[in-house]
Design an enzyme around this catalytic site. Sequence first.
Site, PDB file in Angstrom:
ATOM      1  N   CYS A   1       0.793  -1.233   0.000  1.00  0.00           N
ATOM      2  CA  CYS A   1       0.000   0.000   0.000  1.00  0.00           C
ATOM      3  C   CYS A   1       0.832   1.293   0.000  1.00  0.00           C
ATOM      4  O   CYS A   1       1.336   1.667  -1.038  1.00  0.00           O
ATOM      5  CB  CYS A   1      -0.991  -0.051   1.159  1.00  0.00           C
ATOM      6  SG  CYS A   1      -2.391   1.042   0.889  1.00  0.00           S
ATOM      7  N   HIS A  41      -3.361  -5.595   2.799  1.00  0.00           N
ATOM      8  CA  HIS A  41      -2.873  -5.679   4.177  1.00  0.00           C
ATOM      9  C   HIS A  41      -3.400  -6.982   4.787  1.00  0.00           C
ATOM     10  O   HIS A  41      -4.141  -7.714   4.157  1.00  0.00           O
ATOM     11  CB  HIS A  41      -3.445  -4.530   5.017  1.00  0.00           C
ATOM     12  CG  HIS A  41      -3.134  -3.167   4.516  1.00  0.00           C
ATOM     13  ND1 HIS A  41      -1.922  -2.555   4.725  1.00  0.00           N
ATOM     14  CD2 HIS A  41      -3.885  -2.269   3.834  1.00  0.00           C
ATOM     15  CE1 HIS A  41      -1.950  -1.330   4.219  1.00  0.00           C
ATOM     16  NE2 HIS A  41      -3.131  -1.136   3.655  1.00  0.00           N
TER      17      HIS A  41
HETATM   18  N1  GLN Z   1      -2.136   6.932   2.191  1.00  0.00           N
HETATM   19  C1  GLN Z   1      -2.307   6.074   1.085  1.00  0.00           C
HETATM   20  C2  GLN Z   1      -3.697   6.083   0.488  1.00  0.00           C
HETATM   21  O1  GLN Z   1      -4.643   6.409   1.165  1.00  0.00           O
HETATM   22  C3  GLN Z   1      -1.910   4.659   1.495  1.00  0.00           C
HETATM   23  C4  GLN Z   1      -2.888   4.019   2.447  1.00  0.00           C
HETATM   24  C5  GLN Z   1      -2.439   2.704   3.020  1.00  0.00           C
HETATM   25  O2  GLN Z   1      -1.244   2.412   3.092  1.00  0.00           O
HETATM   26  N2  GLN Z   1      -3.395   1.923   3.506  1.00  0.00           N
HETATM   27  O3  GLN Z   1      -3.861   5.777  -0.660  1.00  0.00           O
END
Ligand code: GLN
Length: 236
Positions: A92, A188
């Site tokens: 992510c 995740h």
């Molecule tokens: N901040 C990034 C987004 O919202 C990554 C989010 C995350 O790692 N879950 O796209």
Amino acid sequence: MKLHIVHLYQKEMNIYGDTGNREVLEYRLKSRGIEYKTTIVNVGDDLPMEADIIIGGGGQDSGQFLVQEDLLKKKDQLQKMAKDGVVMLMVCGMYQLFGDKFITSKKEEIKGIDILPITTRAGKKRLIGNVVAKNTYSTIVGYENHSGLTYLKDGSTSLAEVVLGAGNNGKDKSEGCVLNNVFGTYMHGPVLSKSPELADELLRRALKRSSPAYKLEKIDDSLEIEARKVAVNRPR
Ligand code: GLN
């Protein structure tokens, strides 16, 4: 035979259990009697050149801003290591930063380090829920929560095809990206806990570089497969 696992930015980039990816790799090495050592690399720390596997997790936009400057300092070294075939798994927020950039919903640019051929900009709504995706060796399931929409640049390869959920952008059914031994994903969970095949793919690639004759033996994955079944059947 000893593998060196490096965990990038455990403090700033670790949400929804992403640190568990490291623990899964360690567990799967231990189960096979393979020695390993783990190094945590936070902002300001040196990145060891002799890493075999590097992992990084997800984070809020604010976490991405916190690591950006340090990551840019490590850009040349990480690019070189990626070219040399070091195995990497980025989830992510770190996945986005392995591309060229992430334009946030406030139109701010967080610069990436150009290792994966991807580009990311925030969409209008967050993409949240379980994702199920398939590739030739695994069904991969994880939890996504991102505003960023990621697009693969021409000719690049996704990690898997989305069966349920959004994945990279909610449109083209692609999930994640793979280039040489560098893997990126939005999943995740930690993702490796429910995809033993992906975990072993990473280990196999890492061991191939350091001990080409070694064959990774099978271990009992019944619990992991059971966990995947439960996750796949959970409503989004
Ligand atoms: N901040 C990034 C987004 O919202 C990554 C989010 C995350 O790692 N879950 O796209």
